[in-house]
Write an enzyme that holds these catalytic residues in place. Structure first.
Site, short mmCIF file in Angstrom:
data_model
loop_
_atom_site.label_atom_id
_atom_site.label_comp_id
_atom_site.label_asym_id
_atom_site.label_seq_id
_atom_site.Cartn_x
_atom_site.Cartn_y
_atom_site.Cartn_z
N ARG A 106 8.49 -5.83 9.30
CA ARG A 106 7.76 -7.09 9.52
C ARG A 106 6.36 -6.78 10.03
NH1 ARG A 106 10.07 -11.00 6.95
NH2 ARG A 106 8.87 -12.47 8.18
N LEU A 108 3.45 -7.58 12.57
CA LEU A 108 3.33 -8.20 13.89
C LEU A 108 1.96 -8.85 14.03
CD1 LEU A 108 4.97 -5.36 15.97
CD2 LEU A 108 5.92 -7.65 15.56
N ASN A 122 2.87 3.18 14.61
CA ASN A 122 3.73 3.06 13.42
C ASN A 122 3.71 4.38 12.67
OD1 ASN A 122 5.20 1.72 11.27
ND2 ASN A 122 3.29 1.69 10.10
N HIS A 124 3.95 5.83 8.83
CA HIS A 124 3.84 5.36 7.44
C HIS A 124 3.95 6.57 6.50
CE1 HIS A 124 2.85 2.85 4.11
NE2 HIS A 124 1.83 3.62 3.78
N GLY A 158 -3.89 -5.36 10.46
CA GLY A 158 -3.74 -5.13 9.01
C GLY A 158 -2.41 -4.46 8.71
N ASP A 160 -0.88 -1.12 7.80
CA ASP A 160 -1.12 0.32 7.76
C ASP A 160 -2.61 0.67 7.75
OD1 ASP A 160 1.70 0.75 7.62
OD2 ASP A 160 1.65 0.30 5.49
C1 GRF Z 1 9.97 5.60 6.98
O1 GRF Z 1 9.69 6.33 5.82
C2 GRF Z 1 8.73 5.01 7.58
O2 GRF Z 1 7.60 5.76 7.32
C3 GRF Z 1 8.61 3.69 6.88
O3 GRF Z 1 9.93 3.24 6.72
C4 GRF Z 1 10.80 4.37 6.66
C5 GRF Z 1 11.90 4.14 7.66
O4 GRF Z 1 12.88 5.12 7.60
N1 GRF Z 1 7.76 2.80 7.65
P1 GRF Z 1 14.00 5.23 8.74
O5 GRF Z 1 14.57 3.83 8.91
O6 GRF Z 1 13.34 5.73 9.98
O7 GRF Z 1 15.02 6.18 8.20
#
Ligand code: GRF
Length: 217
Positions: A106, A108, A122, A124, A158, A160
Site C-alpha cells: 500500500r 502511505l 522501503n 524495492h 511518491g 519508490d
Molecule cells: C520484495 O521483493 C520487496 O522488494 C518488494 O516486495 C517483495 C516482498 O517480498 N517490495 P517478501 O514479502 O519480503 O518476501
C-alpha cells in the site's frame, strides 16, 4: 546516496536496541531476514512489532513463530486516513522508532508520513529510479537490461522515489524468468536491508566503496 536518518542522540547498542516496526503484505522473507539477523547476531535493532494489511499473509506466521507482536490492519472498508491512523496507533503502542516497509503493498500518505517523516524506509527490487511500482523484475526483463538490483530508500510521497540509502546490483541472465530473477534479487535484498537497518541503529555510514569494490577489482 543520502545520509542515513539519525534517530537518537546516541548510537544504539545490542543492549539498547533500536525498535523497528515492520509493515508487510505477503510472504515476509525480508521480515524473516530482519528477525533472524536480530536474533542470531549482536545487532543494534530489534523487531518490536509487525503489521500486515493482508489477513492470511505468510509474514504473519513468521512474526508469530518469532514471538513478535503482530496485528492485521486491513485497508479494506477504511478511509486512507483511518487506515494510517490505526497502523500509527499500533506502532506507537510498541514505541517504534523506525518503520520498515518489507513487501508492504500500500502507498502511505500524509497522515502516516507526517508522523514518521524521514523514518520510513522501503526495499524495492530494482536499481531506483528504474522500474518503480509492481513487477520490477518483469519490467527489467521487458527492457532487456543486463543489470538490475535492489534499493533501500527513504519513503516519500511518491512510489519508490525517495532518497536512496543503498543499492546492490544483480545480473539478469538471458533466459531468466521473472521468478528466477526475483529470487536472485531477494537474496541481495535480505542482506542489504539488514545492513542498512543496523547501520541506522549504530549511526554508522555505509561504506559504498567497500560494498561495491568487488565489481571493478
Ligand atoms: C520484495 O521483493 C520487496 O522488494 C518488494 O516486495 C517483495 C516482498 O517480498 N517490495 P517478501 O514479502 O519480503 O518476501
Amino acid at each position: 546516496m543520502s545520509t542515513l536518518p539519525r534517530l537518537r542522540s546516541q548510537p544504539c547498542t545490542p543492549d539498547d536496541r533500536l525498535r523497528i516496526g515492520v509493515l508487510v503484505s505477503g510472504n515476509g522473507s525480508n521480515l524473516q531476514a530482519l528477525m533472524d539477523a536480530a536474533a542470531s547476531d549482536s545487532r543494534s535493532y530489534r523487531v518490536a512489532c509487525v503489521a500486515s494489511n493482508v489477513d492470511g499473509a505468510f509474514a504473519i506466521e513468521r512474526a508469530k513463530n518469532a514471538q513478535v507482536p503482530v496485528a492485521v490492519i486491513s485497508h479494506k472498508g477504511a478511509t486512507q486516513t483511518d487506515f494510517e491512523r490505526e497502523i500509527l496507533q499500533f506502532l506507537q503502542t510498541h514505541d517504534v522508532e523506525l518503520v520498515v516497509l518489507a513487501g508492504f503493498m500500500r502507498v502511505l500518505g500524509a497522515t502516516f508520513l507526517g508522523r514518521f517523516s524521514g523514518r520510513v524506509i522501503n526495499v524495492h527490487p530494482a536499481l531506483n529510479p528504474a522500474f518503480p511500482g509492481m513487477h520490477a523484475a518483469q519490467q527489467a526483463l521487458e527492457k532487456q537490461v543486463w543489470l538490475t538490483g535492489c534499493t533501500v530508500h527513504i519513503v516519500n510521497d511518491g512510489v519508490d522515489t525517495g532518497p536512496i540509502l543503498a543499492q546492490v546490483p544483480v545480473p539478469v541472465w538471458t533466459n531468466d524468468s521473472e521468478a528466477e530473477l526475483q529470487k536472485r534479487i531477494q537474496v541481495q535484498e535480505h542482506h542489504l536491508l539488514v545492513q542498512v537497518v543496523d547501520a541506522i541503529a549504530r549511526q554508522e555510514s555505509l561504506d559504498r566503496e567497500r560494498m561495491l569494490r568487488h565489481l571493478v577489482d
